[in-house]
Design a protein around this motif. Structure first.
Motif, short mmCIF file in Angstrom:
data_model
loop_
_atom_site.label_atom_id
_atom_site.label_comp_id
_atom_site.label_asym_id
_atom_site.label_seq_id
_atom_site.Cartn_x
_atom_site.Cartn_y
_atom_site.Cartn_z
N UNK A 199 0.68 -1.06 -0.08
CA UNK A 199 -0.09 -0.14 -0.09
C UNK A 199 0.80 1.16 -0.09
N UNK A 200 1.90 1.21 0.92
CA UNK A 200 2.53 2.57 0.99
C UNK A 200 3.69 2.61 0.05
N UNK A 201 3.99 1.47 -0.55
CA UNK A 201 5.45 1.58 -1.39
C UNK A 201 5.00 2.02 -2.66
N UNK A 202 3.62 1.65 -3.08
CA UNK A 202 2.85 2.22 -4.37
C UNK A 202 3.62 1.49 -5.50
N UNK A 203 4.12 0.59 -5.65
CA UNK A 203 4.44 0.16 -6.95
C UNK A 203 4.63 -1.52 -6.99
#
Lengths: 203, 265
Positions: A199-203
């Protein structure tokens, strides 16, 4: 070099450590007020009268700090399907056997249980504590319940904190640093909280 | 020689409500009297206070259309099994003397008020100014010097008697028998067997209904207090030690989780 990602915001860390310090003070002074055998602990904290005067205030500040955490986290602490599986396999988690254990979101199911345990006990500690604080005002029936409820909840909460303390310092390297510095490595995030990492990494 | 257990006998049938004992108590213990509340009774004030340890309760009683007062001297009962001591966390704040007197030592009191909850008779009073708890000491200072407690010394009707508990139990049963001869068939002694016996004994005309005198029917240390200060301690201690031991064993057997600081994806 690894890139660090934010795990706990400044506000989250402030409220966590405020509640932690108040908890420790209230726990040790509470033990002093719990039994004549442990009354010597009051000497460490300035004597019985001081302890009697300050313990309730520490509890009050603890409640406020925990209230801040509750407001921020209660939504993220709801248990989902994966958490049910996680809990069922928590004995494997404890043995570091990770195969078959679902990935966790920002908090794993164990942390969620700790959150609800601490929130519930803190709620009843606050209620019963207010009654014990003012014995000359509180009705007798309320006092009779409170003097039992308060130590029961304190025991539950302190027992939980022993586990929490162990997990966050010794058992899970990186956890303490996350709550102090606010950041974790990408690898740590992926392996401990895979869903959250994506989710937070977004990749 | 074993120390004699002392006691106070209150023969409520002889109390005329003169309140001399209240004055004597205030004077000997050097208490200030502040006017309380007037609540349409002859009582000095409605309740005990941190500086008023002995109150004559004028309990109004109607029997077959006849009004009467059931006088009751309201003060510490000096229980053998004292709930205040059981509840108190501060060593030396409440002591039970060898002669049976339960005495509060304000120097050691921390003002938590647990004794108020532990007391089955609702006697201790917390002072808002000194943050200490106060109650009748049975004039332990006078008794220690071989004198009679102030209230008993001043009582004009022999309603109050001081002496060894054994003697007073006998006297109480004699007085009970006399009351029964006078037609008070319900007369009896009130001495709190549920708290191991009180060192304040009452002779009551209506012994089966002590509530009429403002006395609890079957005074006992509240069960929550007994549980709190008894089994709960062991359960909680075992839980703490068990959890800490479990954490230690877990670490020794399984060690910490693996670190994953590398970022290889």
């Amino acid at each position: 070099m690894t890139t660090q990602i934010e795990r706990f915001s400044f506000a989250e860390r402030v409220s966590h450590w405020t509640s932690a310090l108040c908890f420790l003070y209230a726990a040790f002074t509470g033990l002093a007020l719990w039994s004549p055998r442990l009354f010597w602990l009051s000497g460490v904290f300035g004597g019985g009268e001081t302890v009697r005067a300050w313990h309730p205030w520490a509890g009050l500040i603890f409640s406020v700090a925990l209230g801040v955490m509750f407001k921020r986290w209660a939504g993220q602490m709801q248990l989902d399907q994966d958490d049910q599986v996680w809990l069922a396999k928590s004995h494997l988690y404890a043995q570091h056997i990770e195969a078959g254990i679902p990935e966790s979101g920002r908090f794993n199911a164990g942390q969620k249980m700790m959150f609800w345990l601490q929130s519930a006990s803190a709620f009843f500690l606050l209620l019963s504590g207010l009654v014990i604080w003012f014995p000359e005002v509180a009705p007798r029936s309320a006092r009779l319940i409170a003097i039992l409820l308060h130590p029961v909840c304190a025991s539950v909460s302190m027992g939980g904190i022993i586990v929490h303390f162990y997990m966050s310092t010794l058992a899970v390297p990186g956890a303490l640093s996350a709550m102090v510095h606010g950041t974790v490595s990408r690898g740590w995030a992926r392996s401990h909280h895979g869903k959250w990492f994506r989710e937070v990494d977004g990749r | 020689m074993a120390v004699t257990t002392v006691a106070k006998l209150v023969d409520t049938s002889l109390c005329i409500g003169c309140k001399a004992c209240e004055v004597a108590c205030q004077e000997w213990n050097d208490q200030e009297f502040t006017l309380g509340v007037f609540n349409n009774t002859y009582q000095t004030q409605p309740d005990l206070s941190p500086s008023f340890w002995n109150l004559i309760k004028f309990n109004e009683h109607v029997d077959d259309g006849v009004n009467s007062w059931l006088m009751a001297k309201y003060q510490c009962m000096h229980c053998a099994d004292a709930g205040c001591i059981k509840a108190c966390p501060a060593p030396g704040a409440i002591v039970q003397l060898p002669n049976g007197i339960v005495d509060f030592k304000q120097d050691n009191c921390i003002g938590c008020g647990y004794c108020i909850t532990g007391c089955p008779f609702d006697v201790p009073r917390l002072s808002p100014t000194s943050k200490k708890v106060y109650k009748c000491s049975l004039c332990s200072d006078r008794v220690g010097a071989g004198m009679t407690p102030a209230c008993i010394r001043t009582c004009p009707t022999n309603c109050l008697t001081f002496g060894s508990r054994t003697d007073l139990v006998q006297l109480a049963s004699i007085r009970t028998a006399e009351l029964k001869e006078d037609g008070f068939m319900d007369a009896g002694v009130y001495d709190g067997p549920g708290v191991g016996g009180t060192n304040v004994l009452y002779v009551l005309k209506h012994a089966s209904e002590p509530e009429k005198y403002g006395l609890p029917k079957d005074p006992r240390i509240p069960w929550t207090v007994s549980l709190w200060k008894g089994p709960l301690k062991w359960v909680a201690n075992a839980a703490f030690l068990g959890t800490a031991l479990g954490a230690m064993l877990h670490y020794l057997k399984f060690g910490p989780q693996e670190r994953h600081d590398d970022d290889t994806d």
